[in-house]
Motif scaffolding. Structure first.
Motif, mmCIF file in Angstrom:
data_model
loop_
_atom_site.group_PDB
_atom_site.id
_atom_site.type_symbol
_atom_site.label_atom_id
_atom_site.label_comp_id
_atom_site.label_asym_id
_atom_site.label_seq_id
_atom_site.Cartn_x
_atom_site.Cartn_y
_atom_site.Cartn_z
ATOM 1 N N LEU A 68 0.836 -1.204 0.000
ATOM 2 C CA LEU A 68 0.000 0.000 0.000
ATOM 3 C C LEU A 68 0.868 1.250 0.000
ATOM 4 N N ALA A 69 1.957 1.205 0.776
ATOM 5 C CA ALA A 69 2.826 2.386 0.882
ATOM 6 C C ALA A 69 3.428 2.750 -0.473
ATOM 7 N N VAL A 70 3.709 1.730 -1.296
ATOM 8 C CA VAL A 70 4.280 1.989 -2.624
ATOM 9 C C VAL A 70 3.343 2.876 -3.451
ATOM 10 N N VAL A 71 2.040 2.733 -3.241
ATOM 11 C CA VAL A 71 1.084 3.539 -4.019
ATOM 12 C C VAL A 71 0.421 4.615 -3.143
ATOM 13 N N ASP A 72 1.149 5.042 -2.124
ATOM 14 C CA ASP A 72 0.728 6.166 -1.264
ATOM 15 C C ASP A 72 -0.611 5.922 -0.573
ATOM 16 N N LEU A 73 -0.842 4.692 -0.196
ATOM 17 C CA LEU A 73 -2.053 4.389 0.565
ATOM 18 C C LEU A 73 -1.642 3.927 1.963
ATOM 19 N N ARG A 77 -4.970 6.525 7.009
ATOM 20 C CA ARG A 77 -5.194 7.836 6.381
ATOM 21 C C ARG A 77 -6.249 7.828 5.273
ATOM 22 N N ASN A 78 -6.114 6.918 4.269
ATOM 23 C CA ASN A 78 -6.937 7.146 3.074
ATOM 24 C C ASN A 78 -7.620 5.913 2.495
ATOM 25 N N ILE A 79 -7.680 4.825 3.232
ATOM 26 C CA ILE A 79 -8.428 3.649 2.760
ATOM 27 C C ILE A 79 -9.207 3.061 3.945
ATOM 28 N N PRO A 187 -9.680 11.093 -7.068
ATOM 29 C CA PRO A 187 -8.347 11.603 -6.699
ATOM 30 C C PRO A 187 -8.319 12.245 -5.309
ATOM 31 N N GLU A 188 -9.497 12.636 -4.814
ATOM 32 C CA GLU A 188 -9.543 13.272 -3.485
ATOM 33 C C GLU A 188 -9.046 12.333 -2.383
ATOM 34 N N VAL A 189 -9.065 11.030 -2.681
ATOM 35 C CA VAL A 189 -8.558 10.051 -1.699
ATOM 36 C C VAL A 189 -7.091 10.350 -1.368
ATOM 37 N N TYR A 190 -6.372 10.874 -2.355
ATOM 38 C CA TYR A 190 -4.959 11.202 -2.118
ATOM 39 C C TYR A 190 -4.782 12.543 -1.394
ATOM 40 N N GLU A 191 -5.885 13.205 -1.102
ATOM 41 C CA GLU A 191 -5.786 14.435 -0.300
ATOM 42 C C GLU A 191 -6.143 14.169 1.162
#
Ligand code: URA
Length: 192
Positions: A68-73, A77-79, A187-191
């Motif tokens: 997950l960390a490889v794809v910024d998850l 925080r976001n999932i 994309p807001e998931v990455y915010e």
């Protein structure tokens, strides 16, 4: 929404819909940010999860967190991460079909409240219940399907990757596909 979520989470601890209630330490509702639009669904809690009350906290969970960390998850925080079955099947056996059937209502409620745009099924048990009864992970992993406005993909279960590390590059490619899908759809998931 948060009140209903918390109520359901608490009532799960009293659940007696199947026999797993007699052997569990605690039911495992899930972990993550309920404001996300990305839901990951595993199989069922194992020994560590049953003890700690959180999904994927053992070795397979550490591997999952790395991918997950490889794809910024990040589960904090976001999932959101949960399982098809909320209580541990003894001896880590597969959940029985009647246990899955008894528990599925909780996942339906979770999905109704979270309104995910994306669901990732971790492993066969999850993918065959959510995507297609005939789903074959080795053949169909990473392929996206849409059902009722929710985009879904099945990938390898992290415990299977620990047993067969040769599949890790393919699993990583699936997660890179997930990042693309998030960028397209939510994309807001990455915010978060
Ligand atoms: N395996 C799962 O499918 N879920 C967990 O929570 C832990 C291990």
């Amino acid at each position: 929404m948060e009140q209903l979520w918390e109520q359901m989470k608490m009532s799960l601890q009293k659940c007696e819909r199947c026999g797993l209630c007699r052997t569990r330490t605690q039911a495992v509702w899930g972990v993550g940010n309920p404001r996300t639009r990305v839901l990951l669904v595993g199989e069922a809690p194992g020994k560590n999860e049953d003890e700690q009350g959180e999904p994927f906290v053992g070795r397979s969970g550490q591997l999952l967190d790395k991918m997950l960390a490889v794809v910024d998850l990040d589960r904090k925080r976001n999932i959101y991460i949960t399982n098809i079955v909320k209580c541990r099947p003894p001896e880590n056996r597969d959940p029985a079909p009647e246990e899955v059937a008894a528990c599925l209502g909780y996942l339906r409620e979770q999905t109704r409240i979270l309104e995910p745009r994306i669901i990732v099924c971790l492993g066969r048990i999850s993918a065959t219940r959510i995507i297609d009864p005939g789903f074959k992970v080795t053949r169909e992993h990473g392929q996206w399907v849409e059902k009722g406005g929710i985009h879904m993909m099945g990938t390898f279960h992290p415990a299977a990757l620990l047993r067969n590390p040769g599949n890790k590059p393919a699993a990583l490619a699936d997660f890179l596909g997930l990042r693309e899908k998030i960028r397209q759809l939510c994309p807001e998931v990455y915010e978060l």
